[in-house]
Design an enzyme around this catalytic site. Structure first.
Site, short mmCIF file in Angstrom:
data_model
loop_
_atom_site.label_atom_id
_atom_site.label_comp_id
_atom_site.label_asym_id
_atom_site.label_seq_id
_atom_site.Cartn_x
_atom_site.Cartn_y
_atom_site.Cartn_z
N ASN A 128 66.11 41.13 16.17
CA ASN A 128 66.28 39.78 15.64
C ASN A 128 67.72 39.30 15.78
O ASN A 128 67.98 38.12 15.90
CB ASN A 128 65.89 39.74 14.16
CG ASN A 128 64.40 40.05 13.97
OD1 ASN A 128 63.58 39.74 14.82
ND2 ASN A 128 64.06 40.69 12.86
N GLN A 134 52.53 28.06 23.54
CA GLN A 134 52.42 27.74 22.12
C GLN A 134 53.44 26.65 21.82
O GLN A 134 54.64 26.89 21.82
CB GLN A 134 52.70 28.97 21.25
CG GLN A 134 52.50 28.70 19.76
CD GLN A 134 53.18 29.73 18.86
OE1 GLN A 134 54.07 30.45 19.29
NE2 GLN A 134 52.76 29.77 17.61
N ARG A 168 68.12 33.89 15.16
CA ARG A 168 69.13 34.81 14.65
C ARG A 168 70.00 35.43 15.74
O ARG A 168 71.02 36.04 15.47
CB ARG A 168 68.45 35.90 13.80
CG ARG A 168 67.88 35.36 12.49
CD ARG A 168 66.86 36.30 11.85
NE ARG A 168 65.52 36.20 12.46
CZ ARG A 168 64.44 36.89 12.04
NH1 ARG A 168 64.57 37.74 11.03
NH2 ARG A 168 63.28 36.74 12.64
N LYS A 218 65.52 34.73 23.32
CA LYS A 218 65.72 36.11 22.85
C LYS A 218 65.12 37.14 23.79
O LYS A 218 65.76 38.15 24.12
CB LYS A 218 65.12 36.28 21.45
CG LYS A 218 65.15 37.70 20.93
CD LYS A 218 64.89 37.80 19.45
CE LYS A 218 63.43 37.78 19.11
NZ LYS A 218 63.21 38.01 17.66
N LEU A 269 53.57 38.42 22.00
CA LEU A 269 54.12 37.18 21.46
C LEU A 269 55.60 37.04 21.84
O LEU A 269 56.43 37.90 21.51
CB LEU A 269 53.98 37.15 19.94
CG LEU A 269 52.56 37.36 19.40
CD1 LEU A 269 52.51 36.99 17.92
CD2 LEU A 269 51.53 36.58 20.19
N ALA A 270 55.89 35.94 22.51
CA ALA A 270 57.27 35.74 22.99
C ALA A 270 57.66 34.27 22.94
O ALA A 270 58.47 33.80 23.72
CB ALA A 270 57.39 36.25 24.42
C1 UD1 Z 1 57.34 40.04 12.06
C2 UD1 Z 1 56.19 40.27 11.08
C3 UD1 Z 1 56.62 41.29 10.06
C4 UD1 Z 1 56.99 42.57 10.78
C5 UD1 Z 1 58.07 42.32 11.83
C6 UD1 Z 1 58.26 43.56 12.66
C7 UD1 Z 1 54.90 38.20 10.89
C8 UD1 Z 1 54.64 37.00 10.07
N1 UD1 Z 1 55.84 39.02 10.43
O1 UD1 Z 1 58.44 39.47 11.39
O2 UD1 Z 1 55.58 41.56 9.14
O3 UD1 Z 1 57.42 43.53 9.85
O4 UD1 Z 1 57.67 41.26 12.70
O5 UD1 Z 1 59.27 43.38 13.62
O6 UD1 Z 1 54.25 38.39 11.88
N2 UD1 Z 1 56.55 34.37 17.71
C9 UD1 Z 1 55.78 33.50 18.44
N3 UD1 Z 1 55.42 32.31 17.91
C10 UD1 Z 1 55.79 31.94 16.65
C11 UD1 Z 1 56.56 32.85 15.89
C12 UD1 Z 1 56.92 34.07 16.45
O7 UD1 Z 1 55.43 33.77 19.60
O8 UD1 Z 1 55.41 30.84 16.24
C13 UD1 Z 1 56.93 35.65 18.32
C14 UD1 Z 1 58.43 35.83 18.44
O9 UD1 Z 1 58.89 35.38 19.69
C15 UD1 Z 1 58.63 37.33 18.28
C16 UD1 Z 1 57.43 37.75 17.43
O10 UD1 Z 1 56.49 36.70 17.50
O11 UD1 Z 1 58.57 38.00 19.49
C17 UD1 Z 1 57.79 38.06 15.99
O12 UD1 Z 1 58.41 36.95 15.40
P1 UD1 Z 1 59.67 37.12 14.46
O13 UD1 Z 1 60.10 35.79 14.00
O14 UD1 Z 1 60.68 37.99 15.13
O15 UD1 Z 1 58.99 37.90 13.23
P2 UD1 Z 1 59.70 38.80 12.16
O16 UD1 Z 1 60.38 37.94 11.17
O17 UD1 Z 1 60.50 39.83 12.82
CA CA Z 2 61.14 40.24 14.97
#
Ligand code: UD1
Ligand code: CA
Length: 457
Positions: free
Chosen positions: A226, A72, A15, A22, A8-9
């Site tokens: 983050n 996405q 932040r 990022k 997922l990216a």
């Molecule tokens: C997430 C987890 C959390 C975990 C943490 C570990 C969820 C809801 N939460 O939180 O439980 O402890 O990671 O690091 O999964 N992304 C997408 N599409 C989106 C949203 C995010 O591709 O719509 C990707 C982001 O680019 C990122 C990753 O998913 O690479 C994680 O998203 P992020 O917002 O960093 O999640 P955390 O708040 O860190």
């Molecule tokens: Ca994260």
């Protein structure tokens, strides 16, 4: 079992407060997302799927052929992100390994263990957890009285009591594919307006299915990036890992804390790296060299038994036993053949210095081809640029260039020729000839090599 990684990216990485997506921020000299791709490729032969969204064009350009992409748009959370991969992967894989592109310290061994654990699990998923006193905003793992995992609660939704839980969600999961696609359809909208991948854990448990958790031994692996504070933490850990790998391979690093080696650099055994040295890009260093202190090397190949002291090298090639510095600079296309000595305050660009050639002090050599055993006197300059074009200089073997000679290119200095101190050479000098003055004139045919009196070595 066929296992496909979904990385997922797509998130913005708000932040980070950055114009750069990022996942393109570099770590150990490589964009974070490429570390994630390497990881996926180390775990499974299937081409990984990268979910992109924010900055998709830039991310795609950097990743190129190394992944399949799904878009996405809009970004509605991690569960929604994984869902985008369904049409590509449905019936094409048995297991789906999901992890986030912002966790560059994960080790391939760890993900392999995750896949193995899931392969033996009768239930639909296994996830990675860690135990830590600092929760870093991670999701908390909920377990029932028997110790079975029953859900993950995100920090924003956690009660005070749940916030005290020390078992955290690392952010890597292995799912049975058929179960995953159906479960994602049942994930509820969170109070934050997102579909959380983490809610699939609660769904499995509610259906009475077994969720397994693999707990990291080294919690460092779970550092998610983050903010730029996390970025610096991860950089320090990655630097330490890289330095340790080289030390275990036989490289001496005098002070690992002040030695910065990027991920792809190669170094031979018994080479010694002194402090405040930066080795970048595709640099390759041979055996038994001494590099540094205070040296920067980028995309440069260095042979065996070379000494490089307080110098800056970029896009250069050094054969064995080259000795250079302090304060020397090599630019793109500099080629120093075996045994070259290059002393202080010299600069070489797009030029070859033949074997055994010496260039001791204060010289600029550009667009030149210099034969073996040439002596380049102090202050010699190739005047290679007329304001429009670059012109070549050739110097034959065993020539002796007097101190402060200006070589106005294009120009050729013959084999065993000599120039007097301060000569401004505008015309070719034949072999075995001495030229002096401004502009330099040939004044004498040399019978044999005269004593060294007009150049500084
Ligand atoms: C997430 C987890 C959390 C975990 C943490 C570990 C969820 C809801 N939460 O939180 O439980 O402890 O990671 O690091 O999964 N992304 C997408 N599409 C989106 C949203 C995010 O591709 O719509 C990707 C982001 O680019 C990122 C990753 O998913 O690479 C994680 O998203 P992020 O917002 O960093 O999640 P955390 O708040 O860190
Ligand atoms: Ca994260």
């Amino acid at each position: 079992m066929r296992t496909t990684a979904v990385i997922l990216a797509a998130g913005q990485g708000t932040r980070m407060k950055s114009n750069l997506p990022k996942v393109l921020h570099p770590l150990a000299g490589r964009p974070m997302v490429l570390h994630a791709i390497d990881l996926a490729r180390a775990v499974s032969p299937e081409m990984p799927v990268l979910v992109i969204g924010h900055g998709a064009g830039q991310v795609r350009a950097i990743v190129g052929e190394n992944a399949r992409f799904v878009l996405q748009e809009p970004q509605l959370g991690t569960g929604h992100a994984v869902q985008q991969a369904e049409s590509l992967l449905r019936l094409k894989t048995d297991l789906v390994l999901v992890f986030y592109a912002d966790m560059p310290l994960l080790r391939p061994e760890t993900l392999c263990a995750l896949v193995e654990t899931q392969t033996a699990n009768p239930g639909p998923l296994t996830m990675l957890t860690l135990l830590a006193d600092d929760p870093r905003g991670f999701g908390r793992i909920l377990r029932n009285g028997q110790g079975n995992v029953i859900g993950i609660v995100e920090e924003a939704q956690a009660t005070q009591e749940q916030k005290a839980i020390r078992e955290l969600n690392a952010g890597a999961y292995c799912f049975r594919a058929d179960w995953l696609w159906e479960a994602l359809k049942r994930v509820p909208l969170s109070p934050k307006g997102e579909y959380y991948l983490t809610d699939t854990v609660g769904l499995a448990a509610a259906d009475g299915l077994e969720v397994r958790a693999l707990t990291l031994e080294d919690a460092e692996e779970a550092i998610g990036i983050n903010t730029r504070i996390h970025l610096a933490e991860a950089e320090a850990i990655m630097r330490r890992r890289i330095n340790e790998r080289h030390m275990l391979n036989g490289v001496t690093i005098i002070d690992p804390h002040s030695t910065y080696i990027e991920a792809e650099v190669q170094i031979g055994r018994d080479t010694v790296i002194w402090p405040n040295t930066y080795l970048h890009g595709k640099t390759v260093i041979g055996e038994s060299c001494t590099i540094g202190p205070n040296t920067i090397v980028r995309d440069t190949q260095i042979g065996n038994a070379c000494k490089v002291l307080m110098s800056v090298l970029e896009g250069a090639l050094l054969e064995d036993e080259v000795d250079m510095g302090p304060f020397a600079r090599l630019r793109k296309g500099a080629h120093l053949c075996k045994g070259v000595h290059m002393g202080n305050f010299g600069e070489v660009k797009d030029s070859t210095l033949g074997p055994g050639t010496k260039m001791g002090h204060f010289s600029y050599i550009g667009n030149a081809t210099i034969g073996p055993d040439v002596n380049i006197g102090a202050g010699t300059i190739t005047c290679n640029y007329d304001g429009v074009r670059k012109h070549p200089t050739e110097i034959g073997e065993q020539a002796f260039i007097g101190s402060d000679t200006m070589l106005v290119a294009p120009v050729k200095i013959g084999a065993r020729a000599r120039t007097g101190a301060g000569a401004v050479v505008t015309k070719d000098v034949p072999d075995d000839t001495l030229a002096v003055g401004v502009p330099a004139r040939a004044i004498k045919r040399l019978v044999q090599r005269p004593p060294e009196d007009s150049g500084a070595a």
